[in-house]
Design an enzyme around this catalytic site. Structure first.
Site, PDB file in Angstrom:
ATOM      1  N   GLU A 226       0.869  -1.182   0.000  1.00  0.00           N
ATOM      2  CA  GLU A 226       0.000   0.000   0.000  1.00  0.00           C
ATOM      3  C   GLU A 226       0.901   1.225   0.000  1.00  0.00           C
ATOM      4  OE1 GLU A 226      -3.313   0.412  -0.099  1.00  0.00           O
ATOM      5  OE2 GLU A 226      -3.796  -1.709  -0.209  1.00  0.00           O
TER       6      GLU A 226
ATOM      7  N   CYS B 263      -2.333   9.431   2.174  1.00  0.00           N
ATOM      8  CA  CYS B 263      -1.929   8.861   0.883  1.00  0.00           C
ATOM      9  C   CYS B 263      -2.878   9.236  -0.249  1.00  0.00           C
ATOM     10  CB  CYS B 263      -1.831   7.352   1.000  1.00  0.00           C
ATOM     11  SG  CYS B 263      -3.329   6.598   1.652  1.00  0.00           S
TER      12      CYS B 263
HETATM   13  P1  NAD Z   1       6.978   5.416   7.762  1.00  0.00           P
HETATM   14  O1  NAD Z   1       8.193   6.298   7.855  1.00  0.00           O
HETATM   15  O2  NAD Z   1       6.143   5.228   8.967  1.00  0.00           O
HETATM   16  O3  NAD Z   1       7.481   4.011   7.214  1.00  0.00           O
HETATM   17  C1  NAD Z   1       6.586   2.947   7.018  1.00  0.00           C
HETATM   18  C2  NAD Z   1       7.118   1.706   7.730  1.00  0.00           C
HETATM   19  O4  NAD Z   1       8.314   1.295   7.100  1.00  0.00           O
HETATM   20  C3  NAD Z   1       7.428   1.943   9.191  1.00  0.00           C
HETATM   21  O5  NAD Z   1       6.871   0.915   9.958  1.00  0.00           O
HETATM   22  C4  NAD Z   1       8.931   1.959   9.214  1.00  0.00           C
HETATM   23  O6  NAD Z   1       9.466   1.489  10.434  1.00  0.00           O
HETATM   24  C5  NAD Z   1       9.304   1.055   8.077  1.00  0.00           C
HETATM   25  N1  NAD Z   1      10.604   1.377   7.492  1.00  0.00           N
HETATM   26  C6  NAD Z   1      11.113   2.604   7.251  1.00  0.00           C
HETATM   27  N2  NAD Z   1      12.334   2.499   6.664  1.00  0.00           N
HETATM   28  C7  NAD Z   1      12.584   1.166   6.543  1.00  0.00           C
HETATM   29  C8  NAD Z   1      13.681   0.408   6.013  1.00  0.00           C
HETATM   30  N3  NAD Z   1      14.769   1.002   5.511  1.00  0.00           N
HETATM   31  N4  NAD Z   1      13.593  -0.922   6.045  1.00  0.00           N
HETATM   32  C9  NAD Z   1      12.511  -1.548   6.547  1.00  0.00           C
HETATM   33  N5  NAD Z   1      11.446  -0.875   7.075  1.00  0.00           N
HETATM   34  C10 NAD Z   1      11.494   0.460   7.069  1.00  0.00           C
HETATM   35  O7  NAD Z   1       5.995   5.917   6.654  1.00  0.00           O
HETATM   36  P2  NAD Z   1       6.259   6.686   5.285  1.00  0.00           P
HETATM   37  O8  NAD Z   1       6.987   5.822   4.351  1.00  0.00           O
HETATM   38  O9  NAD Z   1       6.752   8.066   5.548  1.00  0.00           O
HETATM   39  O10 NAD Z   1       4.720   6.806   4.859  1.00  0.00           O
HETATM   40  C11 NAD Z   1       4.308   7.731   3.940  1.00  0.00           C
HETATM   41  C12 NAD Z   1       4.120   7.079   2.588  1.00  0.00           C
HETATM   42  O11 NAD Z   1       3.190   6.002   2.714  1.00  0.00           O
HETATM   43  C13 NAD Z   1       3.525   7.995   1.569  1.00  0.00           C
HETATM   44  O12 NAD Z   1       4.087   7.700   0.324  1.00  0.00           O
HETATM   45  C14 NAD Z   1       2.057   7.633   1.577  1.00  0.00           C
HETATM   46  O13 NAD Z   1       1.382   7.962   0.394  1.00  0.00           O
HETATM   47  C15 NAD Z   1       2.111   6.168   1.813  1.00  0.00           C
HETATM   48  N6  NAD Z   1       0.896   5.696   2.460  1.00  0.00           N
HETATM   49  C16 NAD Z   1       0.103   4.835   1.776  1.00  0.00           C
HETATM   50  C17 NAD Z   1      -1.068   4.412   2.340  1.00  0.00           C
HETATM   51  C18 NAD Z   1      -1.975   3.458   1.622  1.00  0.00           C
HETATM   52  O14 NAD Z   1      -2.898   2.960   2.263  1.00  0.00           O
HETATM   53  N7  NAD Z   1      -1.770   3.176   0.359  1.00  0.00           N
HETATM   54  C19 NAD Z   1      -1.440   4.851   3.603  1.00  0.00           C
HETATM   55  C20 NAD Z   1      -0.577   5.708   4.272  1.00  0.00           C
HETATM   56  C21 NAD Z   1       0.589   6.124   3.695  1.00  0.00           C
END
Ligand code: NAD
Length: 486
Positions: free
Chosen positions: A220, A255
């Site tokens: 997602e 998102c």
């Molecule tokens: P975030 O920083 O919380 O990261 C998401 C998860 O990935 C966390 O649990 C984090 O610990 C893990 N993570 C981070 N770096 C990592 C690595 N190097 N290796 C393994 N795991 C790692 O969230 P984010 O990425 O800033 O979220 C924002 C993004 O997510 C945007 O692009 C948004 O559009 C998307 N998003 C999508 C949805 C959906 O339902 N499609 C919902 C919310 C957010």
């Protein structure tokens, strides 16, 4: 392992946890209808008994207004669990399907079965929803699960860990808190499905780790969601709905928030005026002090957004807003007009309170703009023109489309929610969540009667003809083949 905040979650801890989960899953404990209902009911209690705690955690992590917490996290989760409880028997029931002449006589069913042990890695912006809503599907489908909430919303992450420990069956449902190190250790394990919500860079890391074990993934992700605004519409209603999808949804840190708008050159001034008017009705003149807008989650994301806003070729394009206060991590709702397409703000997902408006001569030109980028998670169109609407539905590829509103398709549980291309793969919500965490097992039943020689050697020309006729499915050809006439 989540149960002890001071314990180090390393490879050894992960392996021990997996062993324990495999043993319980292997015993068949999670497969029964009763286990699924009991865990879904416990999850409902977890939320219902702690609505205030959840809202308080979201206020602490994001200054999220209580109404938003209720509508987008607590309310959606409750509906999702109630639907699963109501429909579970039906979802679990095998589906009888037709068979063909080739297996005559026989009967067949599609039997949904759990995948096993699933990992749910979630993002910070809707920490409860994005952790617990996939869990609803995982439980309904009969899986054991491990949740890894985002460390970027630490208060929510700690509350999820505490409540899951208190309410859920700890032999099958666990929470591991932590950041990159802990997630990396988790990703080294063999899972039966990984559901990851977050950005596409980490999405690639998750998919690469999953590939080592041939583990399927539900990704997602996000992207730049466009909103195309036509002339001759109810502009006030359109602007209210755009504002709610943008600033009224976690201040754009969502998102599916509209990332940018496309409208005609002629329409842009009216649209900007209407947006300003409605914004000020909602949030007053001093928007930095409004309690009805979430703050930016942390100083890193604040700096990221300021970089987009203050880029040389962009800063002069602000037509509304632009004020910021780093001490409270707030940026005023900001509208920009005709930023260059090669600016950072148009190249990256904005994920915050900045809204560029691009102008085109003809609205049809918006298709080129949208389709020249990566496929968005959602795309929006405001129009009264039915022909243009259908053109949009056919031409624009996105995870989901909404005509004349924004973001609310997420609450329609009969619709799948997920991305396409760079915005993700797989989908969930409602029955799609059950399907996302199930394997559809094909089961064919036969008896011992009518064991025709036709499939067995010695092979003859007549057998070949008859088989060809059977596979062709024409009754007449079968009769002719039987009598050696074709
Ligand atoms: P975030 O920083 O919380 O990261 C998401 C998860 O990935 C966390 O649990 C984090 O610990 C893990 N993570 C981070 N770096 C990592 C690595 N190097 N290796 C393994 N795991 C790692 O969230 P984010 O990425 O800033 O979220 C924002 C993004 O997510 C945007 O692009 C948004 O559009 C998307 N998003 C999508 C949805 C959906 O339902 N499609 C919902 C919310 C957010």
């Amino acid at each position: 392992m989540g149960s002890d905040a001071t314990a180090i979650f390393d490879a050894e801890a992960a392996q021990t946890m997996m062993k324990e989960l495999r043993a319980v899953y292997g015993s068949g404990a999670t497969k029964s209808y009763d286990w699924r209902v009991s865990q879904l009911s416990q999850l409902l209690k977890l939320i219902e008994y702690h609505e205030d705690d959840i809202a308080a955690a979201l206020r602490s992590d994001l200054s999220k207004p209580d109404i938003e917490s209720y509508v987008y996290e607590i309310g959606v989760l409750k509906s999702s669990i109630k639907l699963a409880l109501k429909e579970l028997r039906k979802w679990m029931s095998p589906e009888k399907v037709k068979t063909s002449l080739i297996s005559f006589p026989s009967s067949a069913k599609i039997v949904p079965e759990p995948l096993g042990i699933v990992l749910i890695i979630s993002a910070w912006n809707y920490p409860f929803l994005l952790s617990l809503d996939p869990l609803v599907g995982a439980i309904a489908a009969g899986n054991a699960a491990v949740l890894k909430p985002s460390e970027i919303s630490p208060v929510s992450s700690a509350l999820i860990a505490k409540l899951v420990r208190e309410y859920m069956d700890s032999s099958t449902i666990r929470v591991v808190e932590g950041a990159v190190a802990e997630t990396s250790v988790l990703l080294e394990q063999k899972w039966d499905k990984i559901c990851y919500t977050g950005n596409a860079v980490v999405g690639r890391i998750v998919m690469a780790a999953a590939a080592k074990h041939l583990t399927p993934v539900l990704l997602e992700l996000g992207g730049k969601c466009p909103a195309v605004v036509d002339l001759n519409i109810n502009l006030q209603v359109a602007c209210r709905r755009i504002i709610m999808g943008k600033w009224g949804s976690n201040n754009g840190q969502t998102c599916v928030s509209p990332d940018y708008i496309i409208t005609t050159k002629a329409n842009a001034p009216k649209l900007i005026d209407a947006l300003k008017t409605e914004l000020e009705k909602f949030y007053g003149k001093n928007m930095l002090e409004s309690n009805d807008l979430s703050r930016i989650v942390n100083s890193n994301h604040f700096a990221r957004l300021i970089k987009l806003l203050d880029e040389d070729k962009v800063s002069g394009k602000v037509v509304y807003g632009g004020k910021r206060d780093e001490s409270i991590l707030k940026i005023m709702p900001t509208i920009l007009l005709d930023v260059p397409r090669n600016s950072l703000i148009m190249k990256e997902e904005i994920f915050g309170p900045l809204l560029p408006i691009l102008t085109v001569d003809r609205l049809e030109d918006s298709f080129n703009i949208i389709n020249s980028g990566t496929k968005p998670l959602a795309a929006y169109l405001f129009t009264n023109d039915k022909r243009f609407r259908e053109h949009f539905v056919t031409e624009v590829s996105a995870g989901g489309l909404v005509v004349n509103d924004t973001t609310i398709h997420l609450g329609v549980l009969t619709l799948p929610f997920g991305g396409v291309g760079d915005s993700g793969m797989g989908s969930y919500h409602g029955k799609f969540s059950f399907d996302a965490f199930s394997h559809k097992k094909a089961v064919l039943y036969r008896g011992f009667v009518a064991d025709a020689d036709i499939r067995y050697p010695p092979y003859t020309r007549k057998k070949l003809r008859l088989l060809q006729a059977l596979l062709g499915g024409s009754f007449l050809t079968i009769i002719l083949a039987l009598f050696g006439r074709n």
